[in-house]
Every structure is written in C-alpha cells, then in structure tokens.
Design an enzyme around this catalytic site. Structure first.
Site, PDB file in Angstrom:
ATOM      1  N   CYS A  64      41.162 -12.250   7.654  1.00 26.56           N
ATOM      2  CA  CYS A  64      40.138 -12.552   8.648  1.00 26.56           C
ATOM      3  C   CYS A  64      39.153 -11.384   8.782  1.00 26.56           C
ATOM      4  CB  CYS A  64      40.792 -12.928   9.976  1.00 26.56           C
ATOM      5  SG  CYS A  64      39.656 -13.744  11.130  1.00 26.56           S
ATOM      6  N   HIS A  91      44.332 -17.282   8.491  1.00 23.72           N
ATOM      7  CA  HIS A  91      45.490 -16.537   8.995  1.00 23.72           C
ATOM      8  C   HIS A  91      46.771 -17.044   8.325  1.00 23.72           C
ATOM      9  CE1 HIS A  91      43.617 -14.186  12.230  1.00 23.72           C
ATOM     10  NE2 HIS A  91      42.789 -15.210  12.344  1.00 23.72           N
ATOM     11  N   GLU A  94      49.624 -15.742   8.483  1.00 22.19           N
ATOM     12  CA  GLU A  94      50.811 -15.353   9.245  1.00 22.19           C
ATOM     13  C   GLU A  94      51.243 -16.376  10.288  1.00 22.19           C
ATOM     14  OE1 GLU A  94      47.327 -13.521  11.547  1.00 22.19           O
ATOM     15  OE2 GLU A  94      47.833 -14.066   9.482  1.00 22.19           O
ATOM     16  N   GLY A 136      72.619  -7.404  27.853  1.00 18.67           N
ATOM     17  CA  GLY A 136      71.710  -8.058  26.930  1.00 18.67           C
ATOM     18  C   GLY A 136      71.853  -7.528  25.520  1.00 18.67           C
ATOM     19  N   VAL A 137      71.176  -8.180  24.588  1.00 18.13           N
ATOM     20  CA  VAL A 137      71.286  -7.834  23.177  1.00 18.13           C
ATOM     21  C   VAL A 137      70.767  -6.426  22.905  1.00 18.13           C
ATOM     22  CG1 VAL A 137      70.586  -8.469  20.843  1.00 18.13           C
ATOM     23  CG2 VAL A 137      71.045 -10.252  22.526  1.00 18.13           C
ATOM     24  N   ASP A 138      69.589  -6.098  23.439  1.00 19.03           N
ATOM     25  CA  ASP A 138      68.939  -4.840  23.089  1.00 19.03           C
ATOM     26  C   ASP A 138      69.772  -3.629  23.495  1.00 19.03           C
ATOM     27  OD1 ASP A 138      66.963  -6.604  22.369  1.00 19.03           O
ATOM     28  OD2 ASP A 138      65.731  -6.216  24.137  1.00 19.03           O
ATOM     29  N   SER A 139      70.179  -3.578  24.751  1.00 21.60           N
ATOM     30  CA  SER A 139      70.938  -2.417  25.208  1.00 21.60           C
ATOM     31  C   SER A 139      72.311  -2.363  24.548  1.00 21.60           C
ATOM     32  CB  SER A 139      71.084  -2.423  26.733  1.00 21.60           C
ATOM     33  OG  SER A 139      71.826  -3.536  27.185  1.00 21.60           O
ATOM     34  N   ALA A 140      72.904  -3.526  24.275  1.00 20.68           N
ATOM     35  CA  ALA A 140      74.225  -3.550  23.645  1.00 20.68           C
ATOM     36  C   ALA A 140      74.176  -2.995  22.229  1.00 20.68           C
ATOM     37  CB  ALA A 140      74.778  -4.974  23.638  1.00 20.68           C
TER      38      ALA A 140
END
Length: 529
Positions: free
Chosen positions: A93, A179, A181, A235-239
């Site tokens: 683009c 685009h 993507e 949660g996933v991130d902190s775990a």
C-alpha cells in the site's frame, strides 16, 4: 528446577524481517503474518535510521501501509539508502507507493479510489504465479502507482491502480497496492509467503515454541544471581512469563497471587494446584476479597469500579512485596519484577525502536515509585498465540495455556451495577454453567472469548413453575478475534445455547432470562463495562 531440561538447546536470537511502520493500522498484523510463514519479524517505526536498521542485521524489509499520501508535506519518507543495502524489500500500500517513488516510478492520484473489496487482475510474474488470474483483494488507497520503476515487471492491475503489483526478481524487490495481510484478501498469505521464501530465499524454520530455550537463557543472563517477583493473575501471559523465569532461576522467583474475590469458579484452585504442580514455583496467595468488596460498595460506574479494583490490587500487591522484603530469607533483597508484557503492548507504546519507555498494561504496573524494580519481560517480542505455544513447550497444563482472555478487574466489570457478594455468587454459577457446556460441546478452540454478564440493575417478569418470577437477565457474549482490537460475534449451535439457557434458568434461581449478544466490535466492545 533451575535448568532448562526438556527444551532445545538455546540458539542465538533469530535475525528478523523488519516491518517498517508508516502509521498503518495493520503493521502488527503484517508481523504476525510473517511469523505465520515461520520467519521471525519485528515492527520498527519509519523514523528508524539506516544505521539502526543495519545494526539489527535483518533478513528482509517489509514496508507497511499508512494513511498519508507520498506527496503530502510531512508525509513519512523512505530513505533511498535502504535499497543500497542489498536486502529483499516488499512494499504494501503506502510502502508500495513510497518504494515506487524512490526507485523512479510514478505515483499519482487517479480518478478512481479503491476502498474495500476490489478485483485484482494478474498480469504475470512470480508473486501470483499459480493463483487465480482474477481474484478479490482488500484495497485502501486514493493515490496509485501509474508507472513501475525501470527494471520492474508489472504483475497485476485493478480498476483504480494501473500498477497494483510489481517485482524485480534479480534485486529481490517487490510490492503490492493491496493488503495481503488481511483475511479479506484470500490469497494474501500465499503472496507474502512467496516473497519471503522464493524472492528473499528465507527458510521457514522459526516457531515460537522453539525459542523457549533462548528465552530461558536470556532471563538467566538478565537476573543472574538475583531474586524476582511476579504478579500471577492466573491468565496465560503471567503464567507463561512466570514459568520461563522459574525455569531460569528456580526458587529465587516468588509469585504473588492476589485473590480479589472477583475470580470465576475454580480459578484460585487452578492457580494454586495446576500452576504450582507444573512449575514448582513458590506462590504467595493474598486473601483480599473482603477488602475489595468493601471498597466497591455502592459503586455502579464502570470506570469507577475499574479504578477502585486497580488501586486495591496495587495496595494488596504492595503489602505482599513489603512482607517479602522484610523476610530474612531475602538477604540481598528483590531486584526484579516479572511482567507478562506482549509484543502488541510494546509496539503500541512506541517501543518498537527498542529505545522508548515501555508501558505496562498489567495490574502491577501501578506500583509506587518507592518500590523500584528492574523489569523482566520475557514475552515482549511475542503475540498471544505464540505465548500459548511457548507455554505448551514448558509443559504448562492445557487448562492454563488455552484459557480464554479474562479482564484484570474480573467479574467486577461483568456485573452491570453494584458488585455484591450475592451478585458475584449468581454470576459465578451462571458463568460456570456456560463454560462447562461450551467445553462439553468442543467449542473452546472455536470461541476466542465468551463473557457472561449479569444485568444486576435489570429485572424482567417470568414464569418458573406455577409462580411468577422477577429475575435478572444473563447475557452471553461469544466472540472471535485475533488481538481484541476487532472482534466478530461467534455462532454457537442452537442446541448448545438451549442447554446453557435451560440450565442457568433452572439452576440459578435469581436468573429467569438468558440473552445472546450478537454485536461485532466495533461498534460494541467485547466487555460490557
């Protein structure tokens, strides 16, 4: 537990494909698509100098789209020296137009702007070889390339773009006006992959999972012999962040789990049982439910609830940290704070250049200034789906790795109205039924998130048995998304919805109506508050 047994031996950090961001809403999505082609990528701002780019030792460059016109005063500029580096370059683009202009092509405003679904006509070349000669693509442009630079073959056109794609195989340069993507361009990922693997000659050998060993070694090098703490939300991130750090430094990591009483059914036990069993991490649990409920008493404004929950969380976490600092076992003190910051947060905060301050979107980000820690962010270059892959590589339980996103304020913002112990109990039981039935139906991996909302300030008349009822409605909000920036409501089979509704109205006496929210984002947000 401090070794990296079970992981591949760490290798040097991968050389990236650099996505140059010209202000595109899709820059992060481009980086995701490059990674889906199994090539590591990072986003950098368009202000990054050639010297800085060279220092990153990239494999290739992708120029993103952007809202500006290449002719507008103050529009982002492309340094011609980029093409002297001998790197493969792919323009999208605005990046395609800037590339054409710098290399001697012509960019002009045509009479036909193209926004949305557009028909692309393939004229030749290798980018679209083997793909349909006429195919739908997603366009968003007013200007267009009207003449390709010397040495470039015109590969495609559209009604509003005489040159909708060009390529130069010898120089490993190519670009498209559309685009590739976005999912609205059905063959876009094939075109992007063809550039990466055929034009640029890059191997498809990168996955998030195979860098787990690298991340462990990086954490070990950063922390050394120090101690670290991590606010664990369940949660996933902190775990996953905590699991990586624990694998690196063992019992010198202490996780703090604040139970604010706003969790879903079974979540505290899951953290205390499954996470600790899988990692062996030290866990300190803070019981703060009563304190949170007292602070929320009488509050109905959503933003007010969020601020109170955030403030109380900080106080509870701060108290736990002070207790640890007063513990004689921490002779050298605690120097490091682990956070589950992900790559979208880094990019959105301007941190893509590696020099800007990184915002923290996690609850512990508001710690007072007098509690100073060095940040450890082992996931800062990963997207959510990649974090899950690393978690599986670390043998975290699927119940944690596949967990649906859950807001930090918890059920406090899924009760429309004042938060009370009785209302939390009502919502918790309804939520548990919905989650159980969705899991039984095998829909956990089809639904990205399904908030269950209690309209506590609304009542409706119903009939339950031979009696008139006057109960609350429960709202089901199943959605699909990649990054929560946009979301589509997700179809759930009618028989599953019927089962959820029947069970909730039969088993939760305070509820006599279940409704389905079928609003996309935008205009509606995923959470009701």
């Amino acid at each position: 537990m401090a070794d990296s047994a079970g992981l591949d031996q760490p290798e040097p950090s991968p050389r990236p494909v650099l996505v140059v961001d010209f202000g595109a809403q899709y820059a992060q999505l481009i980086a995701r698509r490059v990674r889906e082609a199994r090539v590591f990528s990072e986003v950098i701002p368009h202000t990054t100098s050639i010297e800085e780019i060279t220092a990153r030792d990239p494999l290739a460059i992708v120029l993103s789209g952007g809202p500006a016109s290449v002719y507008t005063e103050g529009a982002p500029q492309l340094d011609p020296a980029l093409f002297d580096l001998g790197l493969p370059v792919f323009g999208i683009c605005y990046g395609f137009q800037a590339m054409a202009q710098v290399l001697g092509g012509t960019v002009a405003r045509t009479k036909t702007s193209e926004y949305g679904r557009t028909e692309l006509k393939v004229l030749g070349g290798d980018l679209h070889s083997g793909l349909p000669g006429v195919q739908p693509v997603w366009m968003s442009h007013g200007d267009a390339v009207t003449a390709a630079p010397d040495g470039f073959d015109v590969a495609a056109s559209s009604s509003g773009a005489p040159v909708a794609a060009f390529e130069n195989r010898d120089r490993r340069l190519a670009g498209v006006q559309y685009h590739p993507e976005v999912m609205h361009t059905p063959h876009g990922q094939q075109v992007l992959s063809r550039f990466l693997h055929d034009f640029a000659g890059l191997d498809a050998d990168w996955t998030a999972a195979n860098i787990a060993g690298v991340l462990v070694e990086q954490v070990r090098a950063q922390i050394g012999n120090g101690h670290a703490i991590c606010g664990l939300s369940g949660g996933v991130d902190s775990a996953v962040a905590a699991a990586l750090v624990q694998r690196a430094i063992g019992d010198r990591l202490t996780c703090i789990f604040v139970d604010h009483g706003l969790l879903r059914d079974g979540e505290r036990g899951q953290v205390q049982r499954d996470f600790v069993a899988a990692t062996g991490a030290k866990l300190v649990t803070v019981d703060a439910a009563e304190t949170f409920l007292q602070a929320l008493s009488g509050v109905t404004n959503p933003e007010g609830k969020r601020k109170i929950i955030g403030r109380q969380f900080i106080r509870a976490f701060e108290g736990a940290v002070r207790d640890l600092l007063g513990d004689s076992t921490f002779d050298s003190g605690i120097e490091f704070l682990v956070q589950g910051t992900l790559y979208p947060d880094v990019v959105e905060s301007g941190g893509g250049s590696g020099t800007a301050n990184i915002k923290s979107h996690h609850n512990v980000g508001g710690l007072p200034d007098n509690l100073r820690f060095k940040l450890v962010e082992p996931l800062r270059l990963l997207f959510k789906d990649e974090v899950r892959a690393v978690g599986r590589q670390l043998d975290l339980p699927e119940e944690i790795v596949a967990r649906q996103p859950f807001p930090g304020p918890g059920l406090g913002i899924r009760i429309v109205g004042e938060v009370t112990a009785e209302r939390l109990d009502t919502l918790r039981r309804a939520d548990s039924i919905a989650r159980e039935e969705l899991t039984t139906a095998g829909l956990d991996y089809q639904i990205w998130q399904c908030p269950v909302v209690l309209l506590a300030d609304v009542r409706s008349v119903g009939v339950q048995g031979d009696n008139r009822s006057y109960g609350h409605p429960i709202v089901l909000r199943p959605v699909s998304s990649e990054d929560a920036m946009t979301a589509d409501w997700t179809w759930v089979p009618y028989e599953v919805l019927e089962c959820i509704s029947t069970r909730i109205t039969n088993e939760v006496a305070e509820v006599n109506r279940v409704v389905l929210d079928i609003t996309n984002k935008p205009p509606g947000t995923i959470e009701w508050e």
